[in-house]
Design a protein around this motif. Structure first.
Motif, PDB file in Angstrom:
ATOM      1  N   LEU A  22       0.821  -1.214   0.000  1.00  0.00           N
ATOM      2  CA  LEU A  22       0.000   0.000   0.000  1.00  0.00           C
ATOM      3  C   LEU A  22       0.854   1.264   0.000  1.00  0.00           C
ATOM      4  O   LEU A  22       0.464   2.280  -0.573  1.00  0.00           O
ATOM      5  CB  LEU A  22      -0.940   0.006   1.209  1.00  0.00           C
ATOM      6  CG  LEU A  22      -2.044  -1.048   1.195  1.00  0.00           C
ATOM      7  CD1 LEU A  22      -2.798  -1.053   2.512  1.00  0.00           C
ATOM      8  CD2 LEU A  22      -2.992  -0.826   0.031  1.00  0.00           C
ATOM      9  N   GLN A  23       2.005   1.218   0.641  1.00  0.00           N
ATOM     10  CA  GLN A  23       2.878   2.389   0.716  1.00  0.00           C
ATOM     11  C   GLN A  23       3.620   2.641  -0.595  1.00  0.00           C
ATOM     12  O   GLN A  23       3.982   3.778  -0.886  1.00  0.00           O
ATOM     13  CB  GLN A  23       3.904   2.223   1.842  1.00  0.00           C
ATOM     14  CG  GLN A  23       3.321   2.402   3.215  1.00  0.00           C
ATOM     15  CD  GLN A  23       4.375   2.227   4.292  1.00  0.00           C
ATOM     16  OE1 GLN A  23       5.432   1.644   4.051  1.00  0.00           O
ATOM     17  NE2 GLN A  23       4.089   2.729   5.477  1.00  0.00           N
ATOM     18  N   SER A  24       3.823   1.614  -1.378  1.00  0.00           N
ATOM     19  CA  SER A  24       4.616   1.740  -2.591  1.00  0.00           C
ATOM     20  C   SER A  24       4.088   2.807  -3.555  1.00  0.00           C
ATOM     21  O   SER A  24       4.868   3.659  -3.982  1.00  0.00           O
ATOM     22  CB  SER A  24       4.715   0.390  -3.285  1.00  0.00           C
ATOM     23  OG  SER A  24       5.512   0.487  -4.430  1.00  0.00           O
ATOM     24  N   PRO A  25       2.798   2.824  -3.906  1.00  0.00           N
ATOM     25  CA  PRO A  25       2.325   3.881  -4.817  1.00  0.00           C
ATOM     26  C   PRO A  25       2.469   5.281  -4.208  1.00  0.00           C
ATOM     27  O   PRO A  25       2.835   6.224  -4.913  1.00  0.00           O
ATOM     28  CB  PRO A  25       0.847   3.533  -5.034  1.00  0.00           C
ATOM     29  CG  PRO A  25       0.728   2.095  -4.697  1.00  0.00           C
ATOM     30  CD  PRO A  25       1.764   1.834  -3.668  1.00  0.00           C
ATOM     31  N   ALA A  26       2.205   5.410  -2.928  1.00  0.00           N
ATOM     32  CA  ALA A  26       2.346   6.717  -2.282  1.00  0.00           C
ATOM     33  C   ALA A  26       3.801   7.181  -2.312  1.00  0.00           C
ATOM     34  O   ALA A  26       4.084   8.362  -2.550  1.00  0.00           O
ATOM     35  CB  ALA A  26       1.842   6.651  -0.842  1.00  0.00           C
ATOM     36  N   LYS A  27       4.727   6.268  -2.097  1.00  0.00           N
ATOM     37  CA  LYS A  27       6.153   6.620  -2.147  1.00  0.00           C
ATOM     38  C   LYS A  27       6.548   7.068  -3.545  1.00  0.00           C
ATOM     39  O   LYS A  27       7.346   7.992  -3.707  1.00  0.00           O
ATOM     40  CB  LYS A  27       7.009   5.426  -1.710  1.00  0.00           C
ATOM     41  CG  LYS A  27       6.987   5.168  -0.225  1.00  0.00           C
ATOM     42  CD  LYS A  27       7.873   4.001   0.149  1.00  0.00           C
ATOM     43  CE  LYS A  27       7.831   3.733   1.627  1.00  0.00           C
ATOM     44  NZ  LYS A  27       8.621   2.569   2.007  1.00  0.00           N
ATOM     45  N   ASN A  28       5.995   6.415  -4.562  1.00  0.00           N
ATOM     46  CA  ASN A  28       6.300   6.802  -5.948  1.00  0.00           C
ATOM     47  C   ASN A  28       5.805   8.208  -6.246  1.00  0.00           C
ATOM     48  O   ASN A  28       6.502   8.994  -6.893  1.00  0.00           O
ATOM     49  CB  ASN A  28       5.684   5.810  -6.939  1.00  0.00           C
ATOM     50  CG  ASN A  28       6.367   4.457  -6.905  1.00  0.00           C
ATOM     51  OD1 ASN A  28       7.489   4.337  -6.415  1.00  0.00           O
ATOM     52  ND2 ASN A  28       5.691   3.439  -7.402  1.00  0.00           N
ATOM     53  N   VAL A  29       4.620   8.548  -5.782  1.00  0.00           N
ATOM     54  CA  VAL A  29       4.071   9.887  -6.014  1.00  0.00           C
ATOM     55  C   VAL A  29       4.919  10.935  -5.297  1.00  0.00           C
ATOM     56  O   VAL A  29       5.285  11.965  -5.866  1.00  0.00           O
ATOM     57  CB  VAL A  29       2.595   9.969  -5.555  1.00  0.00           C
ATOM     58  CG1 VAL A  29       2.087  11.395  -5.546  1.00  0.00           C
ATOM     59  CG2 VAL A  29       1.726   9.094  -6.450  1.00  0.00           C
ATOM     60  N   ILE A  30       5.259  10.660  -4.042  1.00  0.00           N
ATOM     61  CA  ILE A  30       6.074  11.596  -3.262  1.00  0.00           C
ATOM     62  C   ILE A  30       7.446  11.768  -3.910  1.00  0.00           C
ATOM     63  O   ILE A  30       7.948  12.879  -4.036  1.00  0.00           O
ATOM     64  CB  ILE A  30       6.201  11.125  -1.792  1.00  0.00           C
ATOM     65  CG1 ILE A  30       4.842  11.247  -1.106  1.00  0.00           C
ATOM     66  CG2 ILE A  30       7.260  11.917  -1.044  1.00  0.00           C
ATOM     67  CD1 ILE A  30       4.764  10.590   0.246  1.00  0.00           C
ATOM     68  N   SER A  31       8.026  10.668  -4.346  1.00  0.00           N
ATOM     69  CA  SER A  31       9.329  10.721  -5.002  1.00  0.00           C
ATOM     70  C   SER A  31       9.255  11.560  -6.275  1.00  0.00           C
ATOM     71  O   SER A  31      10.141  12.380  -6.543  1.00  0.00           O
ATOM     72  CB  SER A  31       9.796   9.303  -5.325  1.00  0.00           C
ATOM     73  OG  SER A  31      10.957   9.328  -6.099  1.00  0.00           O
ATOM     74  N   ALA A  32       8.203  11.384  -7.054  1.00  0.00           N
ATOM     75  CA  ALA A  32       8.042  12.154  -8.292  1.00  0.00           C
ATOM     76  C   ALA A  32       7.862  13.632  -7.999  1.00  0.00           C
ATOM     77  O   ALA A  32       8.394  14.488  -8.710  1.00  0.00           O
ATOM     78  CB  ALA A  32       6.849  11.619  -9.078  1.00  0.00           C
TER      79      ALA A  32
END
Length: 174
Positions: free
Chosen positions: A143-153
């Protein structure tokens, strides 16, 4: 063994079945004294409790705690020992490791994570079983993976471009 002694053993087994969420029914008959001592030592190190039991008394204890699955009761033939554990895969990994030295213990059945596993061919599946906490951790990571990708972007150069697009859209709305 008197009837009173049998009742004490049944009550003791029932208490252990309640205290430990996972148990493995095994056969350690052919082990010599040295091998048995080594197995008991490894059980102690892995926090697994090893108890040799009589099949009829174990059956009555299983009935008492309402875990007397028909498949479990079927395997209660011949010499039987039971391994109690708080971690579902601990006895399986212990058995697999111990078998590098000996062909015993043989798994008759296991009750792990609320499921019944029958037969010695289930050792590999039991070694790979994940605990409830491990599964929750995996789900949280997914669940955290997509949120981390958005934050990273948003924090990278692409984030500056996104911020520029958002500003442009805001200025058009005003």
């Amino acid at each position: 063994m008197t009837k009173e002694e049998k009742l004490v053993v049944i009550d003791s087994l029932a208490e252990q079945l309640r205290a430990y969420p996972h148990f493995y029914i095994t056969d350690i008959e052919a082990l010599n004294a040295e091998q048995t001592a080594s197995l008991r030592r490894k059980c102690f190190e892995k926090e697994v409790k090893l108890v040799v039991v009589k099949n009829t008394l174990l059956t009555k204890a299983l009935e008492k705690v309402e875990k007397a699955d028909a498949e479990l009761v079927k395997v209660l033939e011949g010499p039987t020992s039971i391994m109690f554990a708080h971690v579902a895969k601990a006895p399986a990994t212990l058995i697999k490791e111990f078998r590098k030295e000996s062909d015993k213990p043989v798994l008759k059945a296991a009750y792990a994570e609320g499921c019944v596993y029958i037969g010695d061919n289930q050792i590999e599946a039991l070694c790979n079983i994940k605990s409830k906490d491990e599964l929750i951790g995996d789900i949280i990571a997914l669940l955290q993976s997509p949120a981390k990708n958005v934050i990273s972007a948003l924090q990278s150069n692409a984030g500056q471009k996104v911020a520029g697009i958002v500003k442009t859209l805001e200025s058009r709305n005003n």
